[in-house]
Design an enzyme around this catalytic site. Structure first.
Site, PDB file in Angstrom:
ATOM      1  CE  LYS A   9      -0.057 -10.654  -2.980  1.00  0.00           C
ATOM      2  NZ  LYS A   9       0.552 -10.144  -1.771  1.00  0.00           N
TER       3      LYS A   9
ATOM      4  CG  HIS B 177      -6.213 -11.731  -1.415  1.00  0.00           C
ATOM      5  ND1 HIS B 177      -7.122 -11.704  -2.148  1.00  0.00           N
ATOM      6  CD2 HIS B 177      -5.869 -10.466  -0.934  1.00  0.00           C
ATOM      7  CE1 HIS B 177      -7.732 -10.488  -2.445  1.00  0.00           C
ATOM      8  NE2 HIS B 177      -6.878  -9.511  -1.696  1.00  0.00           N
TER       9      HIS B 177
ATOM     10  CG  HIS C  39      -8.876  -6.948  -4.717  1.00  0.00           C
ATOM     11  ND1 HIS C  39      -7.738  -6.602  -5.460  1.00  0.00           N
ATOM     12  CD2 HIS C  39      -8.450  -7.185  -3.429  1.00  0.00           C
ATOM     13  CE1 HIS C  39      -6.766  -6.636  -4.688  1.00  0.00           C
ATOM     14  NE2 HIS C  39      -7.064  -7.026  -3.460  1.00  0.00           N
TER      15      HIS C  39
END
Length: 332
Positions: free
Chosen positions: A102, A54, A216
């Site tokens: 998260k 990320h 994802h």
């Protein structure tokens, strides 16, 4: 993704680059984390983390008025509880820390276990859980509530407040309020090639777009063929409207996040379309950031995050930072 040596060395090669472009960072936790070298261990350290893939999240947001440190796992895999504990212990001698997590099941489980391990050793730990995703499952209509790019705005505000001397208790209070006022929705144009096994539900053809995707490669709520940017922006803004209890005349922060592979021209076009539609709806866009903040490895797409602002939060967002990936250009 085309610029790599081997799949096996991607993470190590990435770390070689980080060492060159972010010399203000120090590797900690046996190389799984990064610490701001200038951190003064008199204020509460703010730590976040997650899986690799990320970038620039999370290493790119370690610096003044942002994260104190980050901890990174393998590709699309969060760090372990032991790794989180190791990084935290190396960062501070205070036995106090604030975690920004998260909302993904594996991430939550790892940080909760680390919280438990540290608490058993007498540490004081507080945290906030970012669940800014407003996309819904297209069958059940249940909100996914994944932790997406809105996390970066939370990190900026909490990190600035911590550096200004906020207590652990006040950071926890602000974090909970922040996480209620931030909303994100994503849009993908292609899935990932190198991580296909992680994205079984997201398969896109050449001219397909998919609304509501995760970072994802998780599926969203609707697939359709390509439309002009303004119409895609309208879909995003319409979904945002459903999540605001108050809407007219509110000041907001806008984060337009390149999930990967979009050109700067595309970022600017979409940012303009989103901003103009928000203002037509009666919102004041007081703060704008556009660029790559939280990508999805090898996938093309964009996400939009909105934060309903308070005056103190806006001041924190406008504070300059030494973090590698926080643009310190003139603020709106």
């Amino acid at each position: 993704m085309k610029l790599y040596n081997t799949k096996e060395t991607i993470l190590d090669d990435t770390k070689r680059g980080i060492a060159l472009v972010a010399p203000h960072l120090k590797e900690v936790g046996h190389g799984v984390g990064y610490l701001n070298k200038k951190f003064n261990d008199q204020t509460i350290p703010v730590i976040s983390g997650g899986g690799a893939g990320h970038e620039p999240s999370d290493f790119g947001f370690v610096g003044e008025n942002l994260l104190t440190a980050c901890v990174t796992g393998q590709l699309f895999t969060p760090p372990t509880a032991d790794e989180i504990v190791a990084v935290t212990k190396e960062v501070t001698q205070q036995k106090k820390a604030f975690f920004i997590v998260k909302n993904f099941p594996e991430d939550v489980a790892a940080f909760e276990k680390a919280f438990e391990m540290l608490s058993n050793e007498g540490w004081q730990i507080a945290s906030c859980l970012v669940a800014d995703d407003i996309s819904v499952d297209n069958k059940s209509l249940k909100k996914y509530r994944r932790g997406l790019a809105g996390t970066v705005l939370v990190e900026k505000i909490i990190g600035t407040l911590a550096q200004r001397g906020a207590s652990l208790e006040s950071l926890e209070k602000v974090g909970k309020e922040l996480c209620k006022q931030i909303f994100t929705i994503g849009l993908a144009f292609s899935d990932s090639i190198l991580t296909k096994s992680h994205a079984k539900d997201l398969t896109l053809g050449k001219d397909d777009i998919y609304y509501g995707v995760g970072i994802h490669g998780e599926a969203g709520y609707r697939k359709e063929t390509w439309r002009p940017s303004e119409l895609m922006a309208r879909e995003i803004v319409n979904k945002m409207r459903l999540n605001f209890k108050k809407y007219k005349k509110e000041g907001v922060a806008l984060l337009v996040n390149n999930l990967g592979k979009l050109s700067p021209m595309e970022e600017l076009i979409f940012t303009a379309d989103i901003s103009e539609l928000l203002e037509l709806e009666g919102l004041r866009v007081d703060f704008i950031k556009t660029g790559s903040f939280m990508t999805s490895h090898d996938m093309s797409g964009v996400s939009v995050s909105l934060l309903l602002l308070q005056e103190e939060w806006l001041d924190c967002l406008q504070a300059p930072s030494t973090a590698y990936s926080w643009p310190n250009n003139g603020e709106r």
